[in-house]
Scaffold this motif. Structure first.
Motif, mmCIF file in Angstrom:
data_model
loop_
_atom_site.group_PDB
_atom_site.id
_atom_site.type_symbol
_atom_site.label_atom_id
_atom_site.label_comp_id
_atom_site.label_asym_id
_atom_site.label_seq_id
_atom_site.Cartn_x
_atom_site.Cartn_y
_atom_site.Cartn_z
ATOM 1 N N GLU A 1 0.817 -1.224 0.000
ATOM 2 C CA GLU A 1 0.000 0.000 0.000
ATOM 3 C C GLU A 1 0.843 1.262 0.000
ATOM 4 O OE1 GLU A 1 -3.627 0.165 2.125
ATOM 5 O OE2 GLU A 1 -3.635 -1.990 2.515
ATOM 6 N N ASP B 1 3.120 -10.738 0.053
ATOM 7 C CA ASP B 1 1.733 -11.123 0.295
ATOM 8 C C ASP B 1 1.475 -12.612 0.042
ATOM 9 O OD1 ASP B 1 0.894 -8.565 1.044
ATOM 10 O OD2 ASP B 1 0.530 -7.966 -1.033
ATOM 11 N N GLY C 1 -18.529 -4.395 -8.196
ATOM 12 C CA GLY C 1 -18.045 -4.423 -6.818
ATOM 13 C C GLY C 1 -19.190 -4.577 -5.838
ATOM 14 N N ARG C 2 -18.842 -4.368 -4.583
ATOM 15 C CA ARG C 2 -19.804 -4.575 -3.505
ATOM 16 C C ARG C 2 -21.008 -3.631 -3.619
ATOM 17 N NH1 ARG C 2 -16.987 -6.192 1.729
ATOM 18 N NH2 ARG C 2 -15.941 -4.206 1.458
ATOM 19 N N GLY C 3 -20.833 -2.543 -4.369
ATOM 20 C CA GLY C 3 -21.937 -1.616 -4.571
ATOM 21 C C GLY C 3 -23.132 -2.241 -5.260
ATOM 22 N N LYS D 1 -24.525 -4.831 -4.196
ATOM 23 C CA LYS D 1 -25.353 -5.212 -3.042
ATOM 24 C C LYS D 1 -25.732 -6.694 -2.944
ATOM 25 C CE LYS D 1 -26.100 -1.263 -0.835
ATOM 26 N NZ LYS D 1 -25.339 -0.303 -1.637
ATOM 27 N N THR E 1 -14.339 -7.330 -7.971
ATOM 28 C CA THR E 1 -13.369 -6.970 -6.928
ATOM 29 C C THR E 1 -13.212 -8.145 -5.969
ATOM 30 O OG1 THR E 1 -15.070 -6.118 -5.439
ATOM 31 C CG2 THR E 1 -14.076 -4.546 -6.988
ATOM 32 N N GLY F 1 -19.986 0.201 -9.076
ATOM 33 C CA GLY F 1 -20.095 -0.053 -7.631
ATOM 34 C C GLY F 1 -18.788 -0.503 -7.017
ATOM 35 N N VAL G 1 -26.314 2.217 -8.979
ATOM 36 C CA VAL G 1 -26.112 1.228 -10.042
ATOM 37 C C VAL G 1 -27.448 0.712 -10.582
ATOM 38 C CG1 VAL G 1 -23.850 0.414 -9.295
ATOM 39 C CG2 VAL G 1 -25.876 -0.656 -8.363
HETATM 40 C C1 LIG Z 1 -3.100 -7.792 0.342
HETATM 41 C C2 LIG Z 1 -4.398 -7.352 -0.271
HETATM 42 C C3 LIG Z 1 -4.681 -7.705 -1.583
HETATM 43 C C4 LIG Z 1 -5.877 -7.299 -2.183
HETATM 44 N N1 LIG Z 1 -6.095 -7.654 -3.493
HETATM 45 C C5 LIG Z 1 -7.215 -7.200 -4.098
HETATM 46 C C6 LIG Z 1 -7.455 -7.489 -5.491
HETATM 47 O O1 LIG Z 1 -6.684 -8.181 -6.164
HETATM 48 N N2 LIG Z 1 -8.564 -6.994 -6.070
HETATM 49 C C7 LIG Z 1 -9.479 -6.228 -5.372
HETATM 50 O O2 LIG Z 1 -10.465 -5.799 -5.985
HETATM 51 N N3 LIG Z 1 -9.283 -5.967 -4.067
HETATM 52 C C8 LIG Z 1 -8.184 -6.441 -3.405
HETATM 53 N N4 LIG Z 1 -8.017 -6.166 -2.092
HETATM 54 C C9 LIG Z 1 -9.164 -5.568 -1.354
HETATM 55 C C10 LIG Z 1 -9.280 -4.071 -1.507
HETATM 56 O O3 LIG Z 1 -8.486 -3.448 -0.525
HETATM 57 C C11 LIG Z 1 -10.752 -3.622 -1.320
HETATM 58 O O4 LIG Z 1 -11.227 -4.089 -0.084
HETATM 59 C C12 LIG Z 1 -11.710 -4.115 -2.414
HETATM 60 O O5 LIG Z 1 -11.177 -3.859 -3.690
HETATM 61 C C13 LIG Z 1 -13.047 -3.403 -2.267
HETATM 62 O O6 LIG Z 1 -13.995 -3.918 -3.158
HETATM 63 P P1 LIG Z 1 -15.262 -3.055 -3.611
HETATM 64 O O7 LIG Z 1 -14.806 -1.826 -4.302
HETATM 65 O O8 LIG Z 1 -16.152 -3.983 -4.355
HETATM 66 O O9 LIG Z 1 -15.987 -2.757 -2.226
HETATM 67 P P2 LIG Z 1 -16.077 -1.422 -1.385
HETATM 68 O O10 LIG Z 1 -14.749 -0.868 -1.093
HETATM 69 O O11 LIG Z 1 -16.970 -1.763 -0.257
HETATM 70 O O12 LIG Z 1 -16.788 -0.391 -2.351
HETATM 71 C C14 LIG Z 1 -18.122 -0.459 -2.742
HETATM 72 C C15 LIG Z 1 -18.423 0.820 -3.503
HETATM 73 O O13 LIG Z 1 -19.739 0.751 -4.013
HETATM 74 C C16 LIG Z 1 -20.348 2.021 -3.859
HETATM 75 N N5 LIG Z 1 -21.793 1.783 -3.783
HETATM 76 C C17 LIG Z 1 -22.508 1.253 -2.762
HETATM 77 N N6 LIG Z 1 -23.793 1.162 -3.091
HETATM 78 C C18 LIG Z 1 -23.926 1.640 -4.331
HETATM 79 C C19 LIG Z 1 -25.020 1.816 -5.217
HETATM 80 N N7 LIG Z 1 -26.261 1.432 -4.873
HETATM 81 N N8 LIG Z 1 -24.787 2.358 -6.410
HETATM 82 C C20 LIG Z 1 -23.538 2.753 -6.771
HETATM 83 N N9 LIG Z 1 -22.456 2.608 -5.987
HETATM 84 C C21 LIG Z 1 -22.652 2.059 -4.776
HETATM 85 C C22 LIG Z 1 -19.765 2.599 -2.613
HETATM 86 O O14 LIG Z 1 -19.818 4.024 -2.658
HETATM 87 C C23 LIG Z 1 -18.338 2.085 -2.648
HETATM 88 O O15 LIG Z 1 -17.477 3.014 -3.275
HETATM 89 C C24 LIG Z 1 -6.832 -6.541 -1.466
HETATM 90 C C25 LIG Z 1 -6.550 -6.176 -0.145
HETATM 91 C C26 LIG Z 1 -5.353 -6.569 0.447
HETATM 92 C C27 LIG Z 1 -5.080 -6.133 1.861
#
Ligand SMILES: Cc1cc2nc3c(=O)[nH]c(=O)nc-3n(C[C@H](O)[C@H](O)[C@H](O)COP(=O)(O)OP(=O)(O)OC[C@H]3O[C@@H](n4cnc5c(N)ncnc54)[C@H](O)[C@@H]3O)c2cc1C
Ligand SMILES: Nc1ncnc2c1ncn2[C@@H]1O[C@H](COP(=O)(O)O)[C@@H](O)[C@H]1O
Lengths: 259, 328
Positions: free
Chosen positions: A23, A46, B212-214, B216, B239, B270, B310
């Protein structure tokens, strides 16, 4: 990782590399051929962390066995070896060099020379190290030792002198079997590396850490230049909600030309 | 003058895109070092020989065909021995493969067998005298490394999509190549679990729609699938938050610990834009982000952003993309 319950005790080696925390924000050193290490946090790489966890779980499920961790590099790698022991590894070996070469085959040869006579059932590596992002060392050691080698396993189990693993491929997955002893490089799987407990940290201080010179041959790959990639130009927010969609589609057609 | 050997990987009897890119990279290297020949190994089950002229089309002067029922599966040890033996026999300057699942496995094996230096995941190659210089994104794409390599031959695996496959047609000679035995204990493939059918691989797709997690809930990935379908031949990514929750298989994960991709268009739906996710997609040509939080870090790398839900924006985009493509 998924493991069979009641698996036999196995002796496992795990090779770990010490790398900067992924990071971090990086700067380039004055030499122009390396990153500036000042102020960076370092840890074991990692994927090697996942490999240590996999080894510990195999030993725990079997109720026996041994996990030995190896790192090639200067004395600073001892910190990562201690951390692996604080997670639960039994002992550690440092193969001492002044620096860690960018030549994966040179590193593999030095590790292979040491691991050859270790009597291990399994030798684990990370899929690739964060800094080199190369994925060379583990699979090269398999070939150098003439052992079956599984690249990038996301699951691993051992039973009856045989191992089984799953590999994620491009749009598919592959299930494989192999006789022991074997070499497996570890991809991100189900289990995350555990945090060392306070008890683990205390115990690690008393665990054996052996240091010996690495048998490092000629180094043929060197970093000549390191540069930060160009920043992406600042993007623009086109608008809110479905109302912004027509403008997006227009730009995808006329500017990005992907539609 | 120096010849270059390519391992032109196949899957299901077809030459993969990354194999044509490897031939293109090899052609450029051979031309730059005095006009040597490009030889390509084409290995697979019976019938794969029919693909030989496809490699000629992209610049191979000689295609070495190994057909065997054993190659219905990826016979890693035997293929490594075959490539290494041919390299020794032919005195090549370099062996070029793709940095794909196959190439990641074969490259280090070939290098170890030859005691040759190797550079992985390279995006540029140049040679001068007995020195080869390559570019390789290290530190999960955060630092561009220029590596200097001495010795010959050198094993190079090329990053998918970094070299654009370019035609350089010639009438390739075709020879039969004998597979070398594995020699020793091997890994046996017991099962191949096929993923989603009908979509290109993430590494080869020119458009990727990622969720992504967005989103839901796992069911809402249908919106991502529909948008990918609207674009035509798009791949679907995710993600780690999503693959951890089991909404999508781990093989769909993009990022530092997942796949590294650089499509023409990456649509992030998301997705917050965590640094580990960016590590896998920030080199995409154009990035689109849809997120309800206008402060989400993904907007810092996105060329075009839409702030919104989304569930509202994605169906509207899907419909608009369908319309736009009909207009063609
Ligand atoms: C060593 C290490 C390695 C990792 N390797 C990876 C990797 O290879 N790939 C990876 O992806 N991550 C990796 N991660 C995890 C990374 O740090 C994040 O936790 C992850 O990417 C988050 O996924 P996300 O964006 O889906 O979820 P979140 O961070 O929870 O984001 C969700 C997003 O959706 C939005 N949202 C929510 N509801 C809605 C809606 N209704 N409409 C529109 N938008 C909405 C929110 O505003 C938010 O921005 C790693 C972490 C570590 C520590
Ligand atoms: N200097 C080193 N000491 C111990 N293990 C290493 C070293 N370098 C690489 N490795 C191991 O090899 C894996 C792959 O590294 P690389 O080939 O550099 O991507 C790492 O995840 C480690 O398990």
């Amino acid at each position: 990782m998924n493991f069979h319950v009641g698996a036999p005790a196995v002796k496992i080696a795990v090779c770990i590399k010490r790398t900067p925390d992924s990071e971090s924000r990086f700067r380039i050193a004055a030499s122009g051929a390396a990153i500036d290490e000042a102020g960076l946090k370092f840890d074991m790489d990692d994927f090697a962390g996942y490999a240590v966890e996999a080894a510990l779980q195999l030993n725990e499920k079997a109720g026996g066995g041994e996990t030995v961790v190896y790192a090639l590099g200067p004395d600073s790698v001892q910190e990562s070896l201690r951390k692996a022991m604080s997670m639960g590894a039994d002992r550690a070996v440092q193969l001492k060099t002044d620096t860690v070469p960018a030549d994966g085959i040179a590193v593999a040869k030095a590790l292979a020379a040491e691991l050859k006579s270790g009597g291990f059932d399994l030798i684990l590596f990370g899929k690739h190290a964060f800094d080199s992002s190369a994925g060379v060392v583990g699979t090269a050691v398999a070939e150098l030792l003439g052992l079956p080698g599984v690249t990038a396993a996301s699951q691993l189990s051992v039973a009856g002198g045989k191992g089984a693993a799953r590999r994620e491929l491009e749009g598919a997955a592959e299930l494989v079997e192999f006789p022991l002893p074997a070499i497996v490089t570890i991809d991100e799987g189900v289990a995350r590396p555990r945090y060392p407990s306070l008890k683990g940290i205390m115990a690690a201080k008393k665990k054996p850490l052996e240091s010996k010179p690495a048998q490092l041959g000629p180094v043929r790959v060197t970093v000549q230049r390191a540069e930060l990639p160009p920043e992406r130009p600042a993007g623009r927010i086109l608008g809110e909600g479905a109302a912004a969609v027509p403008e997006l589609v227009r730009l995808l057609q006329t500017e990005a030309k992907v539609l | 003058m120096a010849n270059v050997l390519v391992f032109a990987e196949t899957r299901g009897g077809d030459v993969r895109k990354v194999a044509l890119e490897a031939v293109t990279a090899a052609r450029a290297l051979a031309d730059a070092t005095g006009g040597g020949e490009v030889h390509a190994i084409l290995a697979g089950p019976a019938g794969v020989a029919s693909r030989a002229q496809q490699l000629g089309q992209y610049g191979a002067d000689l295609v070495l065909v190994a057909e065997s029922p054993a190659l219905a599966q990826f016979a890693r040890e035997s293929l490594a021995a075959t490539v290494a033996d041919r390299t020794k026999a032919g005195a090549y300057r370099a062996v070029v493969l793709g940095f794909s699942a196959q190439g990641r496995d074969l490259g280090p094996r070939v290098a170890a067998r030859l005691d040759a230096p190797i550079a992985s995941d390279v995006t540029e190659i140049s040679a001068a005298g007995d020195r080869m210089t390559v570019k390789h994104p290290g530190y999960a794409n955060k630092v561009m490394l220029t590596l200097s390599i001495t010795g010959s031959p050198v094993v190079l695996s090329v990053r998918p999509s970094a070299f654009t496959a370019k035609e350089s047609p010639r009438n390739a000679r075709v020879e039969t190549l004998q597979l070398s035995p594995a020699g020793g204990a091997t890994v046996t493939v017991t099962q191949v679990v096929e993923g989603a059918k009908g979509r290109p691989d993430l590494g080869e797709a020119s458009i990727i729609v990622s969720g992504g997690r967005g989103l839901k809930a796992a069911e809402n990935f249908k919106l991502i699938e529909d948008l990918a379908d609207a674009f035509g031949n798009a791949a679907v990514g995710a993600t780690r938050a999503v693959t951890d929750d089991g909404w999508r298989p781990h093989s769909d994960q993009i990022g530092q610990t997942g796949r590294q991709v650089s499509p023409q268009l990456y649509v992030a739906v998301g997705i917050s834009g965590a640094i580990q996710h960016l590590a896998g997609m920030r080199t995409s040509k154009t990035i689109v982000a849809i997120n309800k939080d206008k402060e989400a870090p993904i907007f810092k790398v996105a060329d075009y952003g839409i702030v919104g839900d989304v569930l509202e924006v994605v169906p509207a985009l899907t419909a608009a993309v369908k319309d736009a493509r009909k207009g063609h």
